[in-house]
Scaffold this active site. Structure first.
Site, PDB file in Angstrom:
ATOM      1  N   HIS A 169     -10.481  -5.330  10.079  1.00 57.96           N
ATOM      2  CA  HIS A 169     -11.131  -5.189   8.780  1.00 57.96           C
ATOM      3  C   HIS A 169     -12.499  -4.518   8.872  1.00 57.96           C
ATOM      4  O   HIS A 169     -13.309  -4.641   7.953  1.00 57.96           O
ATOM      5  CB  HIS A 169     -11.300  -6.564   8.111  1.00 57.96           C
ATOM      6  CG  HIS A 169     -10.021  -7.212   7.714  1.00 57.96           C
ATOM      7  ND1 HIS A 169      -9.163  -7.776   8.627  1.00 57.96           N
ATOM      8  CD2 HIS A 169      -9.435  -7.380   6.503  1.00 57.96           C
ATOM      9  CE1 HIS A 169      -8.108  -8.271   8.003  1.00 57.96           C
ATOM     10  NE2 HIS A 169      -8.250  -8.037   6.712  1.00 57.96           N
ATOM     11  N   GLU A 186       0.807  -1.211   0.000  1.00 58.61           N
ATOM     12  CA  GLU A 186       0.000   0.000   0.000  1.00 58.61           C
ATOM     13  C   GLU A 186       0.847   1.272   0.000  1.00 58.61           C
ATOM     14  O   GLU A 186       0.545   2.242  -0.691  1.00 58.61           O
ATOM     15  CB  GLU A 186      -0.954   0.010   1.198  1.00 58.61           C
ATOM     16  CG  GLU A 186      -2.141  -0.921   1.069  1.00 58.61           C
ATOM     17  CD  GLU A 186      -1.813  -2.365   1.424  1.00 58.61           C
ATOM     18  OE1 GLU A 186      -0.634  -2.657   1.712  1.00 58.61           O
ATOM     19  OE2 GLU A 186      -2.738  -3.200   1.425  1.00 58.61           O
TER      20      GLU A 186
END
Length: 356
Positions: free
Chosen positions: A137, A68
């Site tokens: 998450h 990322e």
């Protein structure tokens, strides 16, 4: 453009609107490309990138390594060089891996270089209750980004805004983060076929009322609307407001409503501490327009890390039943009313369409 007066009324799902918005933005401007982990696989990020690879090819639609930080640097560099990237992150939690890139470079470069540098990039990221994905998450971290000057944060609660905000975000000359709630992906709304943009910093009154104001963020707009329907049966008229964009925030619309109703309930898709709900309530407290000190209440995630079991998840997130009960107490000062559980399904469970 109003959702109710579009020239071509047809219904799209939220994920279809995201895809169409990107499609039309890419058709409009050859500098727009999309990158992200697995965006070109057969599931197409739950359908939100479907058809783009076939139309635009692998040079403009491509997957990225699981890195990322580095890939965000690539997107920022491309934006500085004149391209207009859409960087898709499957989960908002993963943005924590590229915070320095987003906060210290993407958001600040236009200012640091005296307006000579632009960073026209879009960051798409998903939040929301899923299938027990738990602590790492399920987080709503939008207030972290709304805190940063130079970073716009938008939260479409319906398919109309999902398309229009996508197009507006691509056209913007500095970073825009689009927060997409997973449970909204299957929701349906009237969406025009033609390209259109939804203006930043313009809230929408979804339902008018006189007894209290409910401000919902993202999916909580829909849950608040369902709660307002339950409250109406008790003779309580709630005004439901969708901020649409979190930064910039259209506080004037909220302010006018609270001045009218004298009561405010903010329902966020996040924890309350130092969050968007706290910001809205603080602005209400500072307002010189609101004539009488209002009664306020906030709702959001429980004060704990997100659990994985469905039973604990039900207690972790606000829902139409808990929103309606909290609003009832705020409006009447009384406890005791409990809505019928069968009529308090989450909006996505019964294909909520709202007022559109």
């Amino acid at each position: 453009m109003s959702m109710l007066t579009s020239r071509s009324a047809r219904v799209l799902k939220y994920f279809e609107a995201l895809s169409e918005g990107a499609y039309q933005a890419m058709e409009e401007d050859s500098r727009v490309f999309m990158m992200g982990l697995d965006i070109d696989d057969h599931k197409s990020i739950q359908g939100s990138t479907k058809g783009l690879l076939d139309k635009f090819g692998s040079e403009r639609i491509f997957t990225t390594p699981l890195s990322e930080d580095a890939m965000t640097g690539v997107a920022i560099g491309a934006a500085m060089a004149g391209q207009r990237p859409i960087h898709v992150h499957i989960r908002m939690d993963f943005l924590l891996l590229c915070m320095n890139q987003l906060v210290n470079i993407a958001a600040k470069s236009h200012y640091m270089y005296g307006g000579t540098v632009q960073v026209p990039m879009v960051i798409r990221t998903m939040i929301g209750k899923s299938w027990g994905q738990g602590a790492q998450h399920s987080q709503g971290l939008h207030s972290l980004f709304a805190h940063i000057p130079g970073m716009k944060v938008v939260a479409p609660s319906n398919a109309y805004d999902a398309k229009g905000l996508t197009i507006q975000a691509v056209r913007d000359n500095n970073p825009v983060l689009i927060m997409e709630h997973r449970l909204l992906y299957g929701s349906e709304t009237v969406v025009p076929e033609e390209a259109y943009a939804v203006e930043f910093g313009k809230a929408r009154v979804m339902r008018e009322g006189k007894d209290l104001t409910i401000v919902g963020v993202s999916n909580m707009v829909n849950e608040a609307y369902r709660a307002a329907e339950l409250l109406a049966e008790q003779g309580i008229e709630a005004e439901v407001i969708d901020p649409v964009t979190i930064s910039p925030l259209d506080f004037e619309t909220i302010e006018r409503s609270v001045n009218k109703t004298g009561r405010l309930l903010v329902v966020d898709n996040a924890w309350l501490n130092c969050g968007v709900s706290a910001e809205i309530v603080a602005r209400v407290a500072e307002s010189e327009i609101i004539e009488v000190k209002p009664k306020v209440r906030r709702m959001g995630f429980a004060e704990t890390t997100c659990p994985t079991t469905p039973t604990l998840e039900d207690a972790f997130y606000p829902n139409p039943k808990t929103i309606a009960m909290s609003a009832y107490r705020l409006a009447t000062g009384e406890d005791g009313w409990i809505p019928d559980s069968k009529r308090c399904e989450l909006a996505y469970q019964s294909q909520f369409k709202g007022p559109f």
